[in-house]
Design an enzyme around this catalytic site. Sequence first.
Site, PDB file in Angstrom:
ATOM      1  CE  LYS A  95      38.065  43.182  40.936  1.00 23.84           C
ATOM      2  NZ  LYS A  95      38.162  42.313  39.759  1.00 23.84           N
ATOM      3  CD  GLN A 124      35.769  40.443  37.466  1.00 28.29           C
ATOM      4  OE1 GLN A 124      36.156  41.544  37.840  1.00 28.29           O
ATOM      5  NE2 GLN A 124      36.158  39.312  38.046  1.00 28.29           N
ATOM      6  CG  ASP A 153      43.247  42.588  36.244  1.00 30.35           C
ATOM      7  OD1 ASP A 153      43.209  42.822  37.474  1.00 30.35           O
ATOM      8  OD2 ASP A 153      42.251  42.280  35.580  1.00 30.35           O
TER       9      ASP A 153
END
Length: 281
Positions: free
Chosen positions: A53, A97, A120
């Site tokens: 990412k 994460q 997200d």
Amino acid sequence: MSATVLDGKRVADALCGDLRARAATCVARGNPPTLAVVLVGDDPASRVYVRNKGRRAAEVGIVTRDHHLPAATTTAELVGLVQQLSDDPAVHGILVQLPLPAGIDSQAILLAIDPAKDVDGFHPDNLGRLMIGRPRFVPCTPAGCMRLLAAADVAIRGRRALVIGRSTIVGKPMAQLLLAADATVICAHSRTMALADEIAAADIVVAAVGRAEFVRGAWIKPGAAVIDVGINRRADGSLCGDVEFAAAAERAAVITPVPGGVGPMTIACLLANVVTAAEQA
Ligand code: NDP
């Protein structure tokens, strides 16, 4: 093979090209899009995801700020960091994460993220907005699947769509997006009966199960669109999806490969959310 194989990397590259231009505009305005990446512990797969990412973000012109914390971090400590990032005007997006180490209350962390920085799209505020048809940040994997369907000109309105999987990060938001696009949606799960019959009736199949080659090619309706979200490792170490690719490609009209299908789109959609957050800041 009769199906068109949807090249997720190509579609993701095109999206990232647009994002690069939008990010440059933010930079010129003195507001470089900035993503805070929080990694707790030493899970090797999470490290790889975070590294990928970060690399892709840099290509687009997004600044990343890495926060790598030890596995022994407490929920209170992590909530503290996330609140600090939520309050920092220079940070536009926060990515924690997952999965977090077992001792940490993931819900408490999620709720501490400012919904306007929840790139997200997992905060209840953003999931609720999706549910009422006024989305802000949409979870990246389902958003990527919708972009892939659009890139392949797959008609959705009025068609029968089957989502296999009902997780909060993939299956449920995927079903909502298809519903919002006027599909007739069925969301299957481990208790679904006669799944093969459901698959055989579906014009669009999105498989998000996490079981290698679980969807047999022979079940696919001729001419269907097949989006394979699964990432699984075979015994020999190679990657495969949830769909038996070669056999499904004999029957489908379009199909995504694994790797190279949904995966690159997930990252590109995350970066799109970060650039959007910076533009709206
Ligand atoms: P989860 O494990 O959270 O959910 C799996 C879903 O599959 C559950 O809803 C489960 O049903 C359902 N399921 C399990 N067994 C069956 C069965 N026999 N028949 C029908 N449904 C079944 O996984 P995620 O949603 O997080 O991820 C799914 C897959 O997608 C994984 O392989 C993951 O690695 C991959 N993934 C890929 C991404 C990408 O970028 N390409 C991003 C995110 C995930 P129930 O609810 O009843 O238990």
